[in-house]
Design an enzyme around this catalytic site. Sequence first.
Site, PDB file in Angstrom:
ATOM      1  CG  HIS A   1      55.572  48.892  42.073  1.00  9.88           C
ATOM      2  ND1 HIS A   1      54.827  48.498  43.155  1.00  9.88           N
ATOM      3  CD2 HIS A   1      54.974  50.020  41.636  1.00  9.88           C
ATOM      4  CE1 HIS A   1      53.817  49.329  43.348  1.00  9.88           C
ATOM      5  NE2 HIS A   1      53.896  50.265  42.439  1.00  9.88           N
TER       6      HIS A   1
ATOM      7  CB  ALA B   1      48.392  58.642  36.289  1.00 11.11           C
TER       8      ALA B   1
END
Length: 389
Positions: free
Chosen positions: A294, A354
């Site tokens: 996504h 991240a």
Amino acid sequence: MAGRSAVIFLLDDPFRDGGDEPLMLQRIRGVPALTWLAWGLYGRQVERFFLVCRPAMEQAARACFPAGAALTTASDENPSDELHVFLSTAEDEERDILVVTGPVVYCPSAAADRDGTAGACMVGREALMAALDETAPIGRFLRRAGESCGDRDGFFSLEGPWDLPRWAGPLGREKLDQLIQAGVEIWDPNNTYVSPNVQVGIGTVLMPGTVLTGDTVVGYGCTVGPNTWLQDTHVGNHARVLQSRCEEAEIANDAEVGPFANLRPGTKIGPKARAGAFVELKQTTLAEAAQVPHLSYLGDAEIGAGANVGCGVVTANFDRVSKHPTTVEAEAFIGCNATLVAPVNVGRGAYVGAGSVISEDIPAQALAIARSRQQNRRDWALRNKQKEE
């Protein structure tokens, strides 16, 4: 309809109807009327076509015919010799030839409540070959010797550009009926749009708002829609394309796309791979079982088998001058909100932390972290609030 050969004269008629191109090259639901005619005849065993047109129209006209059909083209200046060869190579038992001399649509399922004639006729093959040796224009011979085809034969005249929109519904519904008879499940025929040259496999479900156009091919057992646009896209078997837009893309067996994905030209989704919600891909390949679940943009990228690309990942592939490639090798893991500054290579099984901005290659099995170290300043907010007071 008798005969397996058709001769089509593509008229140069813009001067008559005020358009910029011949009426048969103007569009019905985004597809030239000639495409609807050619595919309609091809679906009823017309396998050989002879097209007469101006050389300037030839390229656009050839694109309207099925790739599996035998197509011969000739200039409108003197097509007799080529047409003679075309007729002489027809099968011996083929006595009649369909000849289209004017703008028409072919829609056998349309209501035929009158005996009107269209710009089409059935002509004996031997008589037509003999006429080619005469000095009289071939058109004059066809008008006097051909057996006219009309509404009750499924041929309807097109009077001008204003006449095209009214055929969108009947032609579109006939295509859907063909798919339904072939085992395709269509939830709402009034809200599903499929071009004549599109192929859909048995057991596939087309949900409301689906638009399939161009040279799109959808395999069997798929789910497409709702509100999905596929143009010149090939979809394998048992794939799912949900609420998405795909153009010139390839989607392999058991793959999943969407919802709300945008696959731009050159994108390839491998078997069991996934391009999920709000994902945009351009000139990008996802190998088998690769995942982009996504909210990501990947351009000019190669994503290896089993790799996982986290939420918010982007490739910085354009420097205002050139596009640069990004490679993520098999089993690599890209953490959320990472930026891959191309050209760059992420090695097999490597990890990207991240929020990292990666501008150098990462070795296989390594962990790359490219972000400033977190600092916690105690009571900072309290002190600043006191200053404001």
